[in-house]
Design a protein around this motif. Structure first.
Motif, PDB file in Angstrom:
ATOM      1  N   ASP B 257      35.846  38.492  52.399  1.00 19.53           N
ATOM      2  CA  ASP B 257      34.957  39.057  51.371  1.00 19.53           C
ATOM      3  C   ASP B 257      34.914  38.118  50.128  1.00 19.53           C
ATOM      4  O   ASP B 257      34.128  38.678  49.165  1.00 19.53           O
ATOM      5  CB  ASP B 257      35.083  40.469  51.193  1.00 19.53           C
ATOM      6  CG  ASP B 257      34.783  41.336  52.219  1.00 19.53           C
ATOM      7  OD1 ASP B 257      33.677  41.050  52.965  1.00 19.53           O
ATOM      8  OD2 ASP B 257      35.330  42.138  52.759  1.00 19.53           O
ATOM      9  N   GLU B 258      35.764  37.261  49.797  1.00 20.97           N
ATOM     10  CA  GLU B 258      35.764  36.514  48.629  1.00 20.97           C
ATOM     11  C   GLU B 258      34.732  35.552  48.653  1.00 20.97           C
ATOM     12  O   GLU B 258      34.839  34.713  49.498  1.00 20.97           O
ATOM     13  CB  GLU B 258      36.987  36.070  48.249  1.00 20.97           C
ATOM     14  CG  GLU B 258      37.360  35.735  46.864  1.00 20.97           C
ATOM     15  CD  GLU B 258      38.787  34.892  46.246  1.00 20.97           C
ATOM     16  OE1 GLU B 258      38.796  35.037  45.285  1.00 20.97           O
ATOM     17  OE2 GLU B 258      39.231  34.359  47.482  1.00 20.97           O
ATOM     18  N   LEU B 259      33.867  35.600  47.503  1.00 25.62           N
ATOM     19  CA  LEU B 259      32.675  34.509  47.531  1.00 25.62           C
ATOM     20  C   LEU B 259      33.429  33.329  46.561  1.00 25.62           C
ATOM     21  O   LEU B 259      33.928  33.743  45.632  1.00 25.62           O
ATOM     22  CB  LEU B 259      31.317  34.858  46.870  1.00 25.62           C
ATOM     23  CG  LEU B 259      30.691  36.087  47.600  1.00 25.62           C
ATOM     24  CD1 LEU B 259      29.404  36.285  46.882  1.00 25.62           C
ATOM     25  CD2 LEU B 259      30.443  35.640  49.049  1.00 25.62           C
ATOM     26  N   LYS B 260      33.087  32.073  46.986  1.00 22.26           N
ATOM     27  CA  LYS B 260      33.739  30.840  46.440  1.00 22.26           C
ATOM     28  C   LYS B 260      32.602  30.164  45.737  1.00 22.26           C
ATOM     29  O   LYS B 260      31.766  30.146  46.079  1.00 22.26           O
ATOM     30  CB  LYS B 260      34.543  30.073  47.302  1.00 22.26           C
ATOM     31  CG  LYS B 260      35.547  30.686  48.252  1.00 22.26           C
ATOM     32  CD  LYS B 260      36.845  30.955  47.225  1.00 22.26           C
ATOM     33  CE  LYS B 260      37.814  31.715  48.439  1.00 22.26           C
ATOM     34  NZ  LYS B 260      38.470  30.828  49.248  1.00 22.26           N
ATOM     35  N   SER B 261      33.001  29.374  44.574  1.00 23.02           N
ATOM     36  CA  SER B 261      31.881  28.611  43.995  1.00 23.02           C
ATOM     37  C   SER B 261      31.675  27.477  44.785  1.00 23.02           C
ATOM     38  O   SER B 261      32.636  26.809  45.387  1.00 23.02           O
ATOM     39  CB  SER B 261      32.480  28.234  42.670  1.00 23.02           C
ATOM     40  OG  SER B 261      31.538  27.298  42.110  1.00 23.02           O
ATOM     41  N   PRO B 262      30.540  27.134  44.814  1.00 19.24           N
ATOM     42  CA  PRO B 262      29.985  25.881  46.014  1.00 19.24           C
ATOM     43  C   PRO B 262      30.251  24.543  45.231  1.00 19.24           C
ATOM     44  O   PRO B 262      30.249  23.572  45.891  1.00 19.24           O
ATOM     45  CB  PRO B 262      28.503  26.201  46.297  1.00 19.24           C
ATOM     46  CG  PRO B 262      28.286  26.818  44.682  1.00 19.24           C
ATOM     47  CD  PRO B 262      29.255  27.722  44.453  1.00 19.24           C
ATOM     48  N   ALA B 263      30.640  24.578  43.995  1.00 16.96           N
ATOM     49  CA  ALA B 263      30.952  23.437  43.222  1.00 16.96           C
ATOM     50  C   ALA B 263      31.692  23.424  41.915  1.00 16.96           C
ATOM     51  O   ALA B 263      31.903  24.744  41.460  1.00 16.96           O
ATOM     52  CB  ALA B 263      29.527  22.573  42.946  1.00 16.96           C
ATOM     53  N   ARG B 264      31.920  22.558  41.082  1.00 13.93           N
ATOM     54  CA  ARG B 264      32.487  22.384  40.020  1.00 13.93           C
ATOM     55  C   ARG B 264      31.549  22.642  38.827  1.00 13.93           C
ATOM     56  O   ARG B 264      30.585  22.176  38.684  1.00 13.93           O
ATOM     57  CB  ARG B 264      33.348  21.298  39.807  1.00 13.93           C
ATOM     58  CG  ARG B 264      34.120  20.982  38.601  1.00 13.93           C
ATOM     59  CD  ARG B 264      35.431  19.914  38.683  1.00 13.93           C
ATOM     60  NE  ARG B 264      36.168  19.735  37.633  1.00 13.93           N
ATOM     61  CZ  ARG B 264      35.997  19.075  36.559  1.00 13.93           C
ATOM     62  NH1 ARG B 264      34.540  18.366  36.372  1.00 13.93           N
ATOM     63  NH2 ARG B 264      36.648  19.308  35.708  1.00 13.93           N
ATOM     64  N   ASP B 317      36.307  25.668  39.352  1.00 18.33           N
ATOM     65  CA  ASP B 317      36.246  24.455  40.278  1.00 18.33           C
ATOM     66  C   ASP B 317      35.602  24.649  41.386  1.00 18.33           C
ATOM     67  O   ASP B 317      35.442  26.166  41.934  1.00 18.33           O
ATOM     68  CB  ASP B 317      37.722  24.232  40.507  1.00 18.33           C
ATOM     69  CG  ASP B 317      38.592  23.614  39.363  1.00 18.33           C
ATOM     70  OD1 ASP B 317      37.706  22.452  38.686  1.00 18.33           O
ATOM     71  OD2 ASP B 317      39.668  23.600  39.140  1.00 18.33           O
ATOM     72  N   ALA B 318      35.255  23.804  42.238  1.00 20.22           N
ATOM     73  CA  ALA B 318      34.745  24.125  43.628  1.00 20.22           C
ATOM     74  C   ALA B 318      35.898  24.845  44.546  1.00 20.22           C
ATOM     75  O   ALA B 318      37.018  24.871  44.392  1.00 20.22           O
ATOM     76  CB  ALA B 318      34.508  22.712  44.394  1.00 20.22           C
ATOM     77  N   ASN B 319      35.046  25.878  45.136  1.00 23.72           N
ATOM     78  CA  ASN B 319      36.021  26.695  45.918  1.00 23.72           C
ATOM     79  C   ASN B 319      36.956  27.721  45.540  1.00 23.72           C
ATOM     80  O   ASN B 319      37.722  28.183  45.905  1.00 23.72           O
ATOM     81  CB  ASN B 319      36.780  25.842  46.841  1.00 23.72           C
ATOM     82  CG  ASN B 319      36.903  26.456  48.393  1.00 23.72           C
ATOM     83  OD1 ASN B 319      36.458  27.017  48.920  1.00 23.72           O
ATOM     84  ND2 ASN B 319      38.162  26.053  48.920  1.00 23.72           N
ATOM     85  N   GLU B 320      36.480  27.830  44.057  1.00 23.24           N
ATOM     86  CA  GLU B 320      37.395  28.786  43.225  1.00 23.24           C
ATOM     87  C   GLU B 320      36.632  30.205  43.506  1.00 23.24           C
ATOM     88  O   GLU B 320      35.584  30.225  43.325  1.00 23.24           O
ATOM     89  CB  GLU B 320      37.147  28.470  41.724  1.00 23.24           C
ATOM     90  CG  GLU B 320      38.328  29.421  41.082  1.00 23.24           C
ATOM     91  CD  GLU B 320      38.312  28.793  39.568  1.00 23.24           C
ATOM     92  OE1 GLU B 320      38.375  27.628  39.272  1.00 23.24           O
ATOM     93  OE2 GLU B 320      38.551  29.495  38.774  1.00 23.24           O
ATOM     94  N   GLY B 321      37.442  31.308  43.669  1.00 32.06           N
ATOM     95  CA  GLY B 321      36.780  32.727  43.752  1.00 32.06           C
ATOM     96  C   GLY B 321      35.752  32.925  42.611  1.00 32.06           C
ATOM     97  O   GLY B 321      36.282  32.864  41.483  1.00 32.06           O
ATOM     98  N   VAL B 322      34.571  33.497  43.018  1.00 29.39           N
ATOM     99  CA  VAL B 322      33.947  34.094  41.936  1.00 29.39           C
ATOM    100  C   VAL B 322      33.495  35.576  41.983  1.00 29.39           C
ATOM    101  O   VAL B 322      32.637  36.318  41.077  1.00 29.39           O
ATOM    102  CB  VAL B 322      32.655  33.116  41.597  1.00 29.39           C
ATOM    103  CG1 VAL B 322      32.947  31.769  41.151  1.00 29.39           C
ATOM    104  CG2 VAL B 322      31.967  32.886  42.807  1.00 29.39           C
ATOM    105  N   ALA B 323      33.783  36.256  43.074  1.00 25.91           N
ATOM    106  CA  ALA B 323      33.110  37.467  43.229  1.00 25.91           C
ATOM    107  C   ALA B 323      33.896  38.086  44.605  1.00 25.91           C
ATOM    108  O   ALA B 323      34.443  37.196  45.368  1.00 25.91           O
ATOM    109  CB  ALA B 323      31.734  37.739  43.464  1.00 25.91           C
ATOM    110  N   LEU B 324      34.046  39.219  44.398  1.00 28.09           N
ATOM    111  CA  LEU B 324      34.710  39.975  45.768  1.00 28.09           C
ATOM    112  C   LEU B 324      33.800  41.219  46.136  1.00 28.09           C
ATOM    113  O   LEU B 324      33.410  41.935  45.340  1.00 28.09           O
ATOM    114  CB  LEU B 324      36.071  40.513  45.183  1.00 28.09           C
ATOM    115  CG  LEU B 324      37.080  41.122  46.089  1.00 28.09           C
ATOM    116  CD1 LEU B 324      37.413  39.855  47.206  1.00 28.09           C
ATOM    117  CD2 LEU B 324      38.330  41.836  45.490  1.00 28.09           C
ATOM    118  N   LEU B 325      33.464  41.035  47.374  1.00 28.09           N
ATOM    119  CA  LEU B 325      32.536  42.164  47.934  1.00 28.09           C
ATOM    120  C   LEU B 325      33.510  43.029  48.729  1.00 28.09           C
ATOM    121  O   LEU B 325      34.437  42.871  49.174  1.00 28.09           O
ATOM    122  CB  LEU B 325      31.575  41.531  48.852  1.00 28.09           C
ATOM    123  CG  LEU B 325      30.661  40.520  48.007  1.00 28.09           C
ATOM    124  CD1 LEU B 325      29.535  39.840  49.000  1.00 28.09           C
ATOM    125  CD2 LEU B 325      29.912  41.020  46.863  1.00 28.09           C
ATOM    126  N   ALA B 326      32.937  44.297  48.918  1.00 28.45           N
ATOM    127  CA  ALA B 326      33.515  45.407  49.490  1.00 28.45           C
ATOM    128  C   ALA B 326      32.487  46.138  50.111  1.00 28.45           C
ATOM    129  O   ALA B 326      31.329  46.075  50.068  1.00 28.45           O
ATOM    130  CB  ALA B 326      34.344  46.158  48.679  1.00 28.45           C
TER     131      ALA B 326
END
Lengths: 331, 331
Positions: B257-264, B317-326
Motif C-alpha cells: 500500500d505504499e506509493l512510491k515516487s516514479p522519478a527523482r 529519489d525515484a522509488n522513495e515512499g511518498v504516501a501510505l494508503l489503508a
C-alpha cells in the motif's frame, strides 16, 4: 566552460522561455544548471520570483512550480522570471545551508564569482537576474522547526519611500500576517542587497512545519494576490482562509521580542501562532533532560502581544530562541 | 564503573521514585544516565512507557513528561515505569538515528552489552525494564517529513491471542486511527522483541510535522484513555477532537500500500491524511528538478482507500515512499 555565469536564453525575447542559469564550476563543485522560466509580454512590471534559497523550505519551489503552470494563461503584460530553486544542492539534501561549503545562501549576497558554490550562486543571481527586475518575491518559509503563519515579510529599510512601497507590496499578498521584522543578522541577505539597489523585495515566509496540500493552496493564493496587485494578471484579490478565518493583519516584531530558552532541555510549546497573550500567559515550558527531579521552567509572555512564531517541541540549548512575539504595526 | 547496566533505585519500592537507568560506557561513548520515573501502587497492571527512541520525534518525550506530572494524583493501582527519552544523544541532535554510531535504536533490540552505544541502550532496556512490565506503550511519531494522523499502531503478530489483545489495547487509545501495519523491516524493532516475550506492546505514532500545543493535547488524551482502559486511573475515555471531528477508525495497511515516487524530483502533496480516495484520484505530483521543460508526473490512487500518510513537500529519489494508503480492517 565559461568562468562567468550565463543564461542559456535571452530574457528579452517575447513569449515563454525555459532554460537555465548556469553557475560556473569552481574548486568545490561542477557547474550548476538552475532551471529558469521567463514569460515576457512586453511593457509592464518586471518581476523576479525565487524559491529554494534554504533547502528545507520547499513551499517556495512548489508554489513557483505552480506559477509556471498557470501563468501562461493568466499573465497579461510585463515580464516575469521564475527561478523555483536557488540552491539545488541544499534542496536535494533537505538542508538549510549548502552541504558543500556549509554556507547560508541568504547570507552570501551579492556573492563572489571566485568564491565557493554558495557564493557563486549568489553572484550569478545578483549579476544576471536581479538587474532584470524591479520587484522580487523570494519565497521562503519558517522551516520544519517552527510553527509560523503564512506571512509576507520585510525588514526595516532606511529609505522611507522604498520602505512604504515594500510594505504596501507585502500587504498585497493578503496573507494572514504582513510582518515588519527587525532582525539582527541582515548583512549578506538577498533582500538587503536588493534593497540597496532600490528594488522592492518581499520575502514571503510561507508557513512552517510539514508542507501539505491545504497550506500550499493558501500560499499560492497569496502569491496570486500579489500578481493581481502588480497588474500582471487580472482578478479579484481575496484573503485566503487560514484556521477558519479570512483575515489579514500587519504586525511588527523587534529583535527584543524573541523569547529565549532559560536553560538546556526539551521545549514544550503551550501556545499557538496568532494567539493573543497578556503579560504572564504561558508560552511554553522548558523541561531539563538530565533528571526528572529537576523542576520544569515556565516561559511566559513579558507583555501583551500576538504570538508570531513558536518553536516546535524539541531539544534546545540555553538562550536559544523559542518564540517570537509581535504587535500591530503603528505607522 | 560497572560493565552491566543498572538502575539507581529499586522498582519494587512503593510510591514515587525518580532515578536513572545507567547505560555503561563503551569504546564509543561515556556512560549514559537516562532519567526514569516509577510509581508503584502495588497490585495491578505493570506498564512501561517509553519515548524518544528516534531523536526527531519529540511528541513522546513531552507526553511522557506530562504523565510524570499528573500520574501521582491519578494512578490508583499497579506500577507504571516511564522513560521519557530512550535515546538522549539522538534527541539532542534532532536525529532519527544515534549520531555516535549511526544506528536506528528501533532496529537494535534486544541489543548487546558489548556493542556500540545504541546497542547498549537497547540491552539496558531489554534487561532491566522490559521484564518489569506486561504492557508497553512506546511513544513515537511519524517525524517531520510526513503528514500523519494521531494513531496507535501494531504490526501483525503470529500469536493470535496476543494479536487480539494488542489490537484491543491499541484501540483503547481512541485516537483518530488505530492501525494494523504490515511492515517489511521489523527485525530488531522494540515491539518485535517485546512481542516475542509475550508482552502487549503498542506503538503510538503521535502525528507528525511540527510538535504544537494543540496536537500534544490530543496525544495526551489518547494516552490517558489507554491508562483508563488498563484500570490504572479512573475516568471516562473519550475520542479527542481532530480536525473538528471526534471519531476513531481501525485501518489496515500492507507493504504493497505504499506509493512510491516514479522519478527523482520535488514531491508536491495533493491530498491530506484521512482523505477517502477512489482509483485515479490525485495523491501528489512529482516535479523533475533538472528542467522546467520536463513534464511533471501525477501520482494517483490505485484503488479505493483512505490516505494514511502523505510525505511533506520535499525532494525525493525515484522509488522513495511518498504516501501510505489503508482500508478499514476486516477481522
Amino acid at each position: 566552460m565559461s568562468d562567468t555565469p550565463r543564461l542559456t536564453f535571452d530574457l528579452d525575447e517575447p513569449g515563454i522561455r525555459k532554460g537555465h542559469l548556469v553557475v560556473p564550476k569552481g574548486t568545490d563543485s561542477e557547474a550548476l544548471s538552475l532551471p529558469v522560466f521567463c514569460l515576457n509580454k512586453g511593457q509592464g512590471p518586471r518581476l523576479l520570483v525565487t524559491g529554494g534559497c534554504h533547502g528545507n523550505e520547499l513551499e517556495g519551489p512548489i508554489v513557483a512550480r505552480r506559477l509556471v503552470d498557470w501563468l501562461p494563461e493568466a499573465q497579461t503584460c510585463g515580464r516575469v522570471i521564475i527561478l523555483p530553486v536557488l540552491n539545488p544542492p541544499a534542496v536535494q539534501a533537505w538542508s538549510r545551508n549548502t552541504p558543500v561549503d556549509g554556507l547560508n545562501l541568504n547570507r552570501a549576497f551579492p556573492g563572489r564569482g571566485d568564491g565557493s558554490v554558495t557564493e557563486r550562486i549568489a553572484d550569478a543571481v545578483s549579476r544576471l537576474l536581479l538587474p532584470m527586475a524591479d520587484t522580487i518575491f523570494d519565497l521562503h518559509s519558517f522551516g520544519p522547526l517552527w510553527d509560523f503563519p503564512p506571512a509576507s515579510t520585510t525588514h526595516p529599510i532606511a529609505d522611507a519611500d522604498l520602505m512604504a512601497k515594500t510594505l504596501r507590496m507585502a500587504q498585497a499578498f493578503k496573507l494572514p500576517v504582513t510582518l515588519l521584522w527587525e532582525y539582527h543578522d541582515t548583512p549578506g541577505m538577498f533582500d538587503t542587497w536588493a534593497h540597496s539597489q532600490g528594488k522592492v523585495f518581499v520575502c514571503a515566509e510561507l508557513g512552517s512545519g510539514t508542507v501539505g496540500s491545504e497550506a500550499l493552496a493558501i500560499y499560492e493564493a497569496g502569491v496570486r494576490n500579489a500578481f493581481i496587485a502588480l497588474g500582471l494578471v487580472e482578478g479579484e484579490a481575496e484573503c485566503p482562509t487560514f484556521r477558519q478565518q479570512k483575515s489579514s493583519q500587519t504586525l511588527e516584531t523587534l529583535s527584543s521580542d524573541e523569547l529565549k530558552s532559560p536553560a538546556r532541555g526539551i521545549f514544550e510549546p503551550r501556545c499557538s501562532v496568532l494567539d493573543e497573550v497578556k503579560r504572564g500567559d504561558l508560552i511554553g515550558i522548558l523541561h531539563p533532560m538530565d533528571s526528572l527531579s529537576a523542576d520544569s521552567i515556565d516561559i511566559r509572555a513579558p507583555t501583551t502581544s500576538i504570538v508570531c512564531a513558536v518553536k516546535s517541541g524539541l531539544h534546545v540549548d540555553a538562550n536559544e530562541g523559542v518564540a517570537l512575539l509581535a504587535r500591530p504595526l503603528n505607522r
